[in-house]
Design a protein around this motif. Structure first.
Motif, PDB file in Angstrom:
ATOM      1  N   LEU A  80       0.780  -1.384  -0.327  1.00 41.70           N
ATOM      2  CA  LEU A  80      -0.143   0.353   0.035  1.00 41.70           C
ATOM      3  C   LEU A  80       0.821   1.325   0.167  1.00 41.70           C
ATOM      4  N   GLU A  81       2.003   0.827   0.681  1.00 44.89           N
ATOM      5  CA  GLU A  81       2.762   2.649   0.908  1.00 44.89           C
ATOM      6  C   GLU A  81       3.355   2.956  -1.287  1.00 44.89           C
ATOM      7  N   ASN A  82       3.997   1.901  -1.659  1.00 45.47           N
ATOM      8  CA  ASN A  82       4.329   1.748  -2.909  1.00 45.47           C
ATOM      9  C   ASN A  82       3.437   1.669  -4.334  1.00 45.47           C
ATOM     10  N   ILE A  83       2.068   2.000  -4.198  1.00 43.79           N
ATOM     11  CA  ILE A  83       1.809   2.077  -4.907  1.00 43.79           C
ATOM     12  C   ILE A  83       1.482   3.739  -5.671  1.00 43.79           C
ATOM     13  N   PRO A  84       1.772   3.709  -6.969  1.00 38.14           N
ATOM     14  CA  PRO A  84       1.847   5.050  -7.429  1.00 38.14           C
ATOM     15  C   PRO A  84       0.650   6.111  -7.120  1.00 38.14           C
ATOM     16  N   THR A  85      -0.816   5.184  -7.548  1.00 39.27           N
ATOM     17  CA  THR A  85      -1.696   5.556  -6.894  1.00 39.27           C
ATOM     18  C   THR A  85      -2.673   4.875  -6.028  1.00 39.27           C
ATOM     19  N   PRO A  86      -3.746   5.390  -6.528  1.00 33.89           N
ATOM     20  CA  PRO A  86      -5.188   4.306  -5.254  1.00 33.89           C
ATOM     21  C   PRO A  86      -5.723   2.927  -6.328  1.00 33.89           C
ATOM     22  N   ASN A  87      -5.644   4.165  -8.086  1.00 31.27           N
ATOM     23  CA  ASN A  87      -5.490   2.973  -9.322  1.00 31.27           C
ATOM     24  C   ASN A  87      -4.659   1.284  -9.365  1.00 31.27           C
ATOM     25  N   ASP A  88      -3.443   2.024  -9.516  1.00 33.11           N
ATOM     26  CA  ASP A  88      -2.023   0.760  -9.349  1.00 33.11           C
ATOM     27  C   ASP A  88      -2.704   0.137  -8.542  1.00 33.11           C
ATOM     28  N   LEU A  89      -3.635   0.060  -7.628  1.00 35.54           N
ATOM     29  CA  LEU A  89      -3.885  -1.324  -6.516  1.00 35.54           C
ATOM     30  C   LEU A  89      -3.980  -2.466  -7.148  1.00 35.54           C
ATOM     31  N   PRO A  90      -3.296  -3.609  -7.103  1.00 31.33           N
ATOM     32  CA  PRO A  90      -3.780  -5.018  -7.587  1.00 31.33           C
ATOM     33  C   PRO A  90      -4.735  -5.393  -6.620  1.00 31.33           C
ATOM     34  N   VAL A  91      -6.264  -5.382  -7.655  1.00 28.36           N
ATOM     35  CA  VAL A  91      -7.209  -5.346  -6.119  1.00 28.36           C
ATOM     36  C   VAL A  91      -7.135  -7.004  -5.812  1.00 28.36           C
ATOM     37  N   GLY A  92      -6.787  -8.080  -6.603  1.00 31.11           N
ATOM     38  CA  GLY A  92      -6.722  -9.296  -6.381  1.00 31.11           C
ATOM     39  C   GLY A  92      -5.219  -9.714  -5.424  1.00 31.11           C
ATOM     40  N   LEU A  93      -4.320  -8.918  -5.255  1.00 27.59           N
ATOM     41  CA  LEU A  93      -3.356  -9.449  -4.268  1.00 27.59           C
ATOM     42  C   LEU A  93      -4.140  -8.327  -3.105  1.00 27.59           C
ATOM     43  N   ALA A  94      -4.258  -7.643  -3.431  1.00 30.09           N
ATOM     44  CA  ALA A  94      -4.783  -7.106  -1.815  1.00 30.09           C
ATOM     45  C   ALA A  94      -5.666  -7.646  -1.051  1.00 30.09           C
ATOM     46  N   GLU A  95      -6.556  -8.614  -2.406  1.00 34.45           N
ATOM     47  CA  GLU A  95      -7.518  -8.968  -1.583  1.00 34.45           C
ATOM     48  C   GLU A  95      -7.485 -10.525  -0.746  1.00 34.45           C
ATOM     49  N   GLY A  96      -6.129 -10.935  -1.749  1.00 33.71           N
ATOM     50  CA  GLY A  96      -4.888 -12.262  -0.999  1.00 33.71           C
ATOM     51  C   GLY A  96      -4.805 -11.695   0.296  1.00 33.71           C
ATOM     52  N   PHE A  97      -4.037 -10.589   0.499  1.00 26.12           N
ATOM     53  CA  PHE A  97      -3.504 -10.650   1.606  1.00 26.12           C
ATOM     54  C   PHE A  97      -4.968 -10.159   2.694  1.00 26.12           C
ATOM     55  N   VAL A  98      -6.238  -9.520   2.676  1.00 31.14           N
ATOM     56  CA  VAL A  98      -7.363  -9.179   3.474  1.00 31.14           C
ATOM     57  C   VAL A  98      -7.642 -11.391   4.178  1.00 31.14           C
ATOM     58  N   GLU A  99      -7.737 -12.127   2.767  1.00 26.81           N
ATOM     59  CA  GLU A  99      -8.123 -12.919   3.688  1.00 26.81           C
ATOM     60  C   GLU A  99      -7.144 -13.919   4.295  1.00 26.81           C
ATOM     61  N   ALA A 100      -5.927 -12.984   3.251  1.00 28.98           N
ATOM     62  CA  ALA A 100      -4.781 -14.171   4.621  1.00 28.98           C
ATOM     63  C   ALA A 100      -5.079 -14.486   5.945  1.00 28.98           C
ATOM     64  N   ILE A 101      -5.208 -12.519   6.364  1.00 28.86           N
ATOM     65  CA  ILE A 101      -5.383 -12.214   7.416  1.00 28.86           C
ATOM     66  C   ILE A 101      -5.911 -12.646   8.688  1.00 28.86           C
ATOM     67  N   ARG A 102      -6.967 -12.621   7.517  1.00 30.48           N
ATOM     68  CA  ARG A 102      -8.772 -13.162   8.524  1.00 30.48           C
ATOM     69  C   ARG A 102      -8.588 -14.645   8.772  1.00 30.48           C
ATOM     70  N   ALA A 103      -8.075 -15.222   7.837  1.00 31.17           N
ATOM     71  CA  ALA A 103      -8.197 -16.351   8.146  1.00 31.17           C
ATOM     72  C   ALA A 103      -6.702 -16.871   8.736  1.00 31.17           C
ATOM     73  N   MET A 104      -5.691 -16.502   8.531  1.00 32.38           N
ATOM     74  CA  MET A 104      -4.725 -17.096   9.858  1.00 32.38           C
ATOM     75  C   MET A 104      -5.145 -16.553  11.077  1.00 32.38           C
ATOM     76  N   VAL A 105      -6.110 -15.169  11.429  1.00 31.34           N
ATOM     77  CA  VAL A 105      -6.812 -15.054  12.855  1.00 31.34           C
ATOM     78  C   VAL A 105      -7.754 -16.061  13.162  1.00 31.34           C
ATOM     79  N   ILE A 106      -8.713 -16.602  11.908  1.00 34.24           N
ATOM     80  CA  ILE A 106      -9.563 -16.820  12.832  1.00 34.24           C
ATOM     81  C   ILE A 106      -9.191 -19.008  12.964  1.00 34.24           C
ATOM     82  N   GLU A 107      -7.760 -19.308  12.377  1.00 30.83           N
ATOM     83  CA  GLU A 107      -7.307 -20.325  12.496  1.00 30.83           C
ATOM     84  C   GLU A 107      -6.088 -20.500  13.413  1.00 30.83           C
ATOM     85  N   GLY A 108      -5.619 -19.185  13.949  1.00 29.72           N
ATOM     86  CA  GLY A 108      -4.949 -19.829  15.116  1.00 29.72           C
ATOM     87  C   GLY A 108      -3.407 -19.631  14.565  1.00 29.72           C
TER      88      GLY A 108
END
Length: 175
Positions: A112-140
């Protein structure tokens, strides 16, 4: 009650409560026996059972921030909220006993710190991070003992570094 003199560039704030009235002063004998590190460790032990719930709440906040990105669109504002949530997780994860989740959040912040503009956000990768964090917390998945979590972290980190490498490095202010 704040006071500012006309020729001063600062303001003196008076605390509403004198905290000295809220604590008991130790006797010299008590002070010699008092170990602040042990007291802090004991306090952490008392609140440790709540760490999992707190981390779950942080993950829910991150998922909510991601939902806002999906609902309201990608903008500086929605990316800022997403970043703040990931940054909070990054900062609290080690204390709350989820260092692996903290590493994932750190890598997400790097993206997030290194994308030049918000439109450069790779949506699939960002969603992968969110889902990974959610799953890791749920699964301990707290640390490197969780091999699946480690592999997921490395995959996300590699994808992030590859993606970010295509952009020129941001200049830093060193005044």
């Amino acid at each position: 009650m704040a006071e500012t003199a006309p020729d001063q560039d600062y303001e003196v704030l008076q605390p509403p409560t004198d905290l000295r009235k809220k604590v008991r002063e130790l006797t010299p004998r008590e002070a010699r026996k008092f170990d602040p590190v042990k007291a802090a460790e004991a306090a952490l032990q008392r609140i440790a059972p709540h760490f999992g719930n707190w981390m779950e709440n942080e993950a829910k906040t991150l998922v909510g921030a991601w939902d806002s990105v999906k609902t309201d669109g990608i903008s500086s504002e929605t990316i800022d909220v997403l970043y703040q949530s990931a940054h909070n997780i990054k900062g609290q994860a080690l204390t709350l006993g989820f260092p692996l989740v903290g590493d994932v959040a750190s890598s997400f912040c790097h993206l997030l710190e290194n994308i030049p503009t918000p439109n450069d956000l790779p949506v699939g990768l960002a969603e992968g991070f969110v889902e990974a964090i959610r799953a890791m917390v749920i699964e301990g998945a707290k640390d490197t003992a969780n091999k699946t979590g480690v592999e997921l972290l490395e995959t996300l980190r590699t994808a992030t570094n590859t993606y970010v490498a295509q952009f020129p490095a941001k200049e830093t202010d060193e005044s």
